[in-house]
Design an enzyme around this catalytic site. Structure first.
Site, PDB file in Angstrom:
ATOM      1  N   ARG A  75      -0.490   1.438  -6.025  1.00 17.17           N
ATOM      2  CA  ARG A  75       0.361   2.636  -6.081  1.00 17.17           C
ATOM      3  C   ARG A  75       1.808   2.268  -6.407  1.00 17.17           C
ATOM      4  O   ARG A  75       2.488   2.986  -7.124  1.00 17.17           O
ATOM      5  CB  ARG A  75       0.315   3.387  -4.744  1.00 17.17           C
ATOM      6  CG  ARG A  75      -1.024   4.001  -4.390  1.00 17.17           C
ATOM      7  CD  ARG A  75      -1.292   5.320  -5.048  1.00 17.17           C
ATOM      8  NE  ARG A  75      -0.447   6.386  -4.606  1.00 17.17           N
ATOM      9  CZ  ARG A  75      -0.630   7.668  -4.939  1.00 17.17           C
ATOM     10  NH1 ARG A  75      -1.648   8.021  -5.716  1.00 17.17           N
ATOM     11  NH2 ARG A  75       0.185   8.591  -4.522  1.00 17.17           N
ATOM     12  N   THR A 101       4.438  10.158  -9.132  1.00 13.85           N
ATOM     13  CA  THR A 101       3.636  11.049  -9.985  1.00 13.85           C
ATOM     14  C   THR A 101       4.391  11.479 -11.246  1.00 13.85           C
ATOM     15  O   THR A 101       3.833  11.461 -12.344  1.00 13.85           O
ATOM     16  CB  THR A 101       3.241  12.312  -9.178  1.00 13.85           C
ATOM     17  OG1 THR A 101       2.582  11.900  -7.982  1.00 13.85           O
ATOM     18  CG2 THR A 101       2.319  13.218  -9.981  1.00 13.85           C
ATOM     19  N   GLU A 128     -13.746   7.464  -3.802  1.00 13.11           N
ATOM     20  CA  GLU A 128     -13.649   7.508  -5.268  1.00 13.11           C
ATOM     21  C   GLU A 128     -14.484   6.406  -5.918  1.00 13.11           C
ATOM     22  O   GLU A 128     -15.085   6.618  -6.970  1.00 13.11           O
ATOM     23  CB  GLU A 128     -12.170   7.395  -5.692  1.00 13.11           C
ATOM     24  CG  GLU A 128     -11.375   8.631  -5.283  1.00 13.11           C
ATOM     25  CD  GLU A 128      -9.872   8.532  -5.537  1.00 13.11           C
ATOM     26  OE1 GLU A 128      -9.392   7.466  -6.005  1.00 13.11           O
ATOM     27  OE2 GLU A 128      -9.182   9.534  -5.272  1.00 13.11           O
ATOM     28  N   ASN A 171       0.641  11.278 -17.144  1.00 14.33           N
ATOM     29  CA  ASN A 171       1.317  10.174 -16.467  1.00 14.33           C
ATOM     30  C   ASN A 171       0.478   8.891 -16.449  1.00 14.33           C
ATOM     31  O   ASN A 171       0.685   8.025 -15.620  1.00 14.33           O
ATOM     32  CB  ASN A 171       1.751  10.609 -15.063  1.00 14.33           C
ATOM     33  CG  ASN A 171       0.567  10.998 -14.203  1.00 14.33           C
ATOM     34  OD1 ASN A 171      -0.576  10.909 -14.642  1.00 14.33           O
ATOM     35  ND2 ASN A 171       0.833  11.407 -12.976  1.00 14.33           N
ATOM     36  N   LYS A 194      -5.894   6.871 -17.878  1.00 16.04           N
ATOM     37  CA  LYS A 194      -6.159   8.202 -18.415  1.00 16.04           C
ATOM     38  C   LYS A 194      -6.228   8.165 -19.951  1.00 16.04           C
ATOM     39  O   LYS A 194      -5.855   7.159 -20.568  1.00 16.04           O
ATOM     40  CB  LYS A 194      -5.083   9.161 -17.866  1.00 16.04           C
ATOM     41  CG  LYS A 194      -5.112   9.265 -16.314  1.00 16.04           C
ATOM     42  CD  LYS A 194      -4.065  10.228 -15.770  1.00 16.04           C
ATOM     43  CE  LYS A 194      -4.146  10.342 -14.250  1.00 16.04           C
ATOM     44  NZ  LYS A 194      -3.163  11.319 -13.699  1.00 16.04           N
TER      45      LYS A 194
HETATM   46  P1  IDP Z   1      -0.954  11.187  -8.019  1.00 14.58           P
HETATM   47  O1  IDP Z   1      -1.780  11.035  -9.279  1.00 14.58           O
HETATM   48  O2  IDP Z   1       0.417  10.557  -8.175  1.00 14.58           O
HETATM   49  O3  IDP Z   1      -1.666  10.744  -6.769  1.00 14.58           O
HETATM   50  P2  IDP Z   1      -1.506  13.996  -7.353  1.00 14.58           P
HETATM   51  O4  IDP Z   1      -0.566  14.910  -6.630  1.00 14.58           O
HETATM   52  O5  IDP Z   1      -2.768  13.571  -6.679  1.00 14.58           O
HETATM   53  O6  IDP Z   1      -0.623  12.757  -7.843  1.00 14.58           O
HETATM   54  O7  IDP Z   1      -1.860  14.749  -8.719  1.00 14.58           O
HETATM   55  C1  IDP Z   1      -2.932  14.338  -9.524  1.00 14.58           C
HETATM   56  C2  IDP Z   1      -2.531  14.460 -10.994  1.00 14.58           C
HETATM   57  O8  IDP Z   1      -2.281  15.841 -11.320  1.00 14.58           O
HETATM   58  C3  IDP Z   1      -1.223  13.740 -11.359  1.00 14.58           C
HETATM   59  O9  IDP Z   1      -1.404  12.350 -11.556  1.00 14.58           O
HETATM   60  C4  IDP Z   1      -0.807  14.479 -12.599  1.00 14.58           C
HETATM   61  O10 IDP Z   1      -1.567  14.052 -13.751  1.00 14.58           O
HETATM   62  C5  IDP Z   1      -1.195  15.912 -12.253  1.00 14.58           C
HETATM   63  N1  IDP Z   1      -0.081  16.641 -11.597  1.00 14.58           N
HETATM   64  C6  IDP Z   1       0.310  16.535 -10.307  1.00 14.58           C
HETATM   65  N2  IDP Z   1       1.328  17.343 -10.014  1.00 14.58           N
HETATM   66  C7  IDP Z   1       1.616  18.011 -11.158  1.00 14.58           C
HETATM   67  C8  IDP Z   1       2.592  19.027 -11.484  1.00 14.58           C
HETATM   68  O11 IDP Z   1       3.411  19.464 -10.653  1.00 14.58           O
HETATM   69  N3  IDP Z   1       2.565  19.461 -12.771  1.00 14.58           N
HETATM   70  C9  IDP Z   1       1.685  18.998 -13.688  1.00 14.58           C
HETATM   71  N4  IDP Z   1       0.745  18.054 -13.430  1.00 14.58           N
HETATM   72  C10 IDP Z   1       0.717  17.559 -12.182  1.00 14.58           C
END
Ligand code: IDP
Length: 133
Positions: free
Chosen positions: A86, A92, A127, A113, A10
């Protein structure tokens, strides 16, 4: 089993100059780069990529973060590449991710993140097609 997965480093990964360290961790685990490109993602691409999250309150913040600069898109290949990647990336929320994972060691908050990694073989295929055709 040999698999492919999609990783996105990112914008903060690039602006913080962490690309080398991030890629090193994947290579250390025998994951090979089969494609790589630097690109600035569009709102349209992000709405598709994060289609499950468009209704979430944090979605606008996620889009502005993901478009604040270029990202690095990678296809990684290796045994159990989806799960291995992963595990290296971690949970996350960097506050919950284990130390030793990339997000646990280097991530700043739940939005910022550092890395995306496909969550299943099916979404990896989708993807990879989305970003590499
Ligand atoms: P992942 O990236 O670990 O698979 P996902 O739930 O698919 O997690 O969420 C995609 C992205 O959205 C995350 O990597 C993060 O950047 C953002 N995100 C997810 N959940 C939250 C949240 O509760 N608050 C703020 N940002 C979030």
């Amino acid at each position: 089993m040999a698999e492919q997965t999609l990783v996105i480093i990112k914008p903060d990964g690039l602006s913080r100059r962490l690309v080398g360290r991030i890629i090193q961790r994947f290579e250390d685990k025998q994951l090979q780069i089969s494609s790589i490109k630097k690109e600035t993602l569009t709102q349209t691409q992000l709405r598709e990529h994060y289609h499950q999250l468009v209704e979430q309150p944090f979605f606008p913040r996620l889009v502005s973060y993901m478009t604040e600069g270029p990202v690095l898109l990678l296809v990684l290949k290796g045994d159990n590449a989806v799960l291995q990647t992963r595990k290296i990336v971690g949970a996350t929320d960097p506050m919950e991710a284990e130390m030793g994972t990339l997000r646990g060691d280097l991530g700043m908050d739940k939005t910022r993140n550092l890395i995306h990694a496909s969550d299943s073989v099916d979404s990896a295929a989708e993807e990879i097609t989305r970003f590499f055709g």
